[in-house]
Design an enzyme around this catalytic site. Structure first.
Site: not given
Ligand SMILES: [Zn+2]
Length: 694
Positions: A24-26, A65
């Site tokens: 998940q990117s962030t 993240g």
């Protein structure tokens, strides 16, 4: 899943591991989008259905993240690539595989490696074999789509920002002194103290024309300047601190204080090593500039005038200051010198004298920022000369070291072997000693034992000497092995370098480049003498001390020997005679000129040669004489003129020292004319030859 997909999974695949990559990117996505994470973990069941045992499904979720824009700092993705390339992966699982990598390059590299190692790829839509052309095409397309999606997203975001900026409506964090009111309009900060501080700053700059002087004024008057905290628990708070030079420059350069809305004054660029650099854009290329968009502290004309002023000052200060690539200008060590007192990098300033540029190294960064005196400054010519000499002398050891570092491993091995041989020598020595002790201890009558022990001792001694010789021989050989192939190169360097260095046609810039290849930096400390700590590339270090350079007047001073000579000649010669004698001997003044009587007179005067001699002979000054006779100094001169006392001139202004009148000094005698009293006197014989002046 069709039978076709099931056919793709072979026994060979099942023998290897399945890797489930979750991302998940962030961090916010990690929390808010937990549904997606759940779906990603659910892929695990698919792998089980295809026949992978549970314990062979490895989940890589260390990148939760982390942004997918580049693989550089995504440990998990890198691990995935490593595992695949080592042939451990039978299948790679990911939700929308294109999300594995948002960067096309990373994605294609993974595909290629999967094809090589015959690993499969699985997402929610199906299973792919990158070794098959059609599958690879599809996967490639998915990757490109994903990158395009990212691009469109970003462009839409950027476009929105730009549109708002063009209309001057983009909300940008205002600098100190400006604030958004409840109607989202930018106004002056209602805090009067803040306003006063800013107005004072602009006024001071207008008055002094210098950012430095502005800092100094604030500092001298102990005035503090406001700053707003942008991060941390105190976010939004106003704090008051010391005004810094860079702060003044930032404020003066900021067009928002002139009421102008500006966007695109700088942009960031990624550097190769993963960092970021800020690039300032000239005013003509700013995205948006809307003068008069909101309230300000200065007018637009004032702002532009300030920019011109700052630009001129910047030119005057010269650009040859920071740690920077070699530039024109003769200061060899520009950008390489560190201050030995505070550790800042020292800068260069040039003085023009007699048509030459003379460098001076100075530490002034902290001084400029806080308007303090300079930390230290040192004339550069002597330092440059010392460093050149050092380099010309030391370049062969330096080159040696470079060569050695290349062969360091070899060196280490040789040293290890030598240590081993050393141990062998010690061992042999020990055994020989032991044999000797045994032999000494035995009863001499016991011939048989004594003989055999003596033989053993001899044999041990032989072994010892052999081991020693072997070690010496090896060492000699090692030395030869090391030095032979390098000798030619080192010699070439050592001979070429000084010639190139001293060649007047070699430009300063090239010389500086050579220095940068050889030296890491130099730490400079000015005390009773100048200390230079020089660090060579590769870690070698050297310390030099130099005497403090003479001031310019000291440099032009006539040498003390010549002054002594003049002192002696003064006994029997006039100024012109002395000048002639000195010139005859080819002696020159400190400025390199031929002597004239005027120069001799000046030296005599400045060294007070005659004065000293007269004083030594016990003569009295005007004041002393006046006190002795009980008359005023003016009277002393009159008495001297009338011959009551005897004075000797010690300079060309006819200032005199006076002979002690002895037992019977002249006294005031009312009623007798001085001219009559002078009858008895001996005529004052001034030492004509020394007072004669050209
Ligand atoms: Zn310093």
């Amino acid at each position: 899943m069709t039978s076709d997909t099931n056919q793709k999974v072979k026994a060979a695949h099942l023998q290897r591991n399945a890797y489930l990559y979750i991302r998940q990117s962030t961090l916010r996505q990690v929390f808010e989008n937990s549904e997606s994470t759940k779906r990603q973990y659910a892929l695990r069941q698919k792998a089980v259905a295809l026949g992978w045992p549970e314990d062979r499904i490895i989940v890589i979720d260390t990148d939760l993240g982390q942004s997918g824009a580049s693989a550089a700092d995504r440990e998990g993705f890198q691990r995935l690539v490593t595992e695949v390339s080592l042939g451990r992966a039978g299948i790679v699982l990911g939700l929308e595989v294109s999300r594995l990598a948002r960067n096309s390059t990373d994605w294609h590299r993974l595909l290629e490696i999967c094809a090589f190692t015959e690993a499969l790829i699985l997402d929610e839509d199906g299973i792919y074999d990158p070794a098959h052309f059609n599958d690879r095409l599809l996967l490639g397309l998915k990757g490109t789509m994903s990158e395009a999606e990212l691009h469109v997203l970003r462009a839409r975001l950027q476009g929105g920002i730009l549109n708002k900026a063009r209309r001057g409506e983009l909300v940008i964090r205002p600098p100190i002194g400006l604030i958004y009111n409840s109607e989202a309009r930018l106004v002056l900060d209602p805090d009067k103290q803040v306003q006063v501080a800013l107005r004072l700053l602009f006024d001071t700059f207008r008055r002094t024309g210098s950012a430095m002087a502005t800092v100094r004024t604030f500092r001298r008057q102990n005035l503090l300047f406001p700053r707003r905290v942008h991060t941390g628990p105190q976010k939004g708070d106003l704090v008051w601190g010391v005004l810094g030079h860079s702060q003044v420059l930032r404020i003066l350069h900021n067009p928002r204080y002139a009421g102008a809305f500006a966007y695109g004054r700088s942009h960031t660029r990624k550097t190769v090593d993963g960092g970021c650099e800020i690039i300032h854009v000239p005013k003509e290329e700013w995205e948006t500039l809307i003068p008069g968009a909101h309230a300000g502290y200065v007018s637009w004309e004032d702002y532009e005038q300030n920019q011109r002023q700052l630009h001129e000052s910047a030119q005057a200060m010269g650009s040859d200051r920071r740690k920077s690539p070699a530039r024109e200008g003769p200061a060899l060590l520009q950008g390489l010198i560190l201050c030995g007192r505070c550790g800042e990098r020292m800068t260069v300033r040039y003085h023009r004298r007699e048509g030459h540029l003379w460098p001076e190294y100075m530490c002034q960064r902290d001084g400029i920022e806080h308007a303090k005196p300079r930390c230290q400054q040192i004339p550069g010519a002597g330092i440059d000369r010392a460093i050149s000499e050092l380099l010309v002398d030391a370049v062969s050891p330096v080159a040696l070291e470079v060569a050695f570092s290349v062969q360091q491993e070899l060196q280490c091995r040789i040293e290890d072997a030598d240590r081993l041989r050393q141990k062998q020598v010690e061992r042999a020595q020990y055994e020989a000693d032991l044999a000797r002790r045994r032999y000494m201890r035995v009863d001499p009558d016991n011939r048989l034992v004594a003989d055999s022990l003596e033989a053993e001792w001899n044999s041990k001694l032989r072994t010892l000497s052999e081991t020693q010789q072997e070690r010496e021989r090896q060492r000699e050989q090692d030395r030869k092995v090391l030095s032979e192939p390098q000798r030619a190169a080192i010699l070439a360097l050592a001979t070429n370098f000084p010639a190139l260095w001293r060649d007047p046609n070699t430009p300063d810039r090239e010389r500086k480049r050579m220095i940068r290849l050889l030296l890491e930096d130099i730490t400079l400390l000015r005390g009773d003498q100048i200390t230079l700590h020089i660090r060579f590339k590769g870690g070698a270090a050297k310390t030099l001390t130099l005497p403090l350079p003479l001031n310019s007047w000291q440099q032009r001073q006539t040498s003390l020997d010549v002054v002594k000579e003049i002192d002696q000649l003064l006994d029997h010669h006039t100024y012109p005679q002395i000048a002639a004698i000195l010139n005859e001997h080819g002696i020159r003044s400190g400025e390199g000129k031929a002597f004239t009587s005027r120069i001799v007179a000046r030296i005599q005067r400045s060294y007070a040669l005659i004065y000293d001699r007269l004083r030594k002979a016990g003569m009295l000054t005007l004041k002393e004489m006046a006190a002795l006779l009980g008359i005023c100094p003016q009277q002393v001169k009159i008495w001297d003129r009338h011959g009551l006392i005897r004075g000797h001139a010690y300079n060309d202004k006819n200032d005199c020292l006076y002979e002690d009148p002895g037992e019977n000094p002249p006294r005031k005698a009312q009623g007798i004319k001085l001219s009559q009293r002078s009858v008895n006197r001996v005529v004052s014989q001034r030492i004509e030859e020394v007072q004669c002046e050209a």
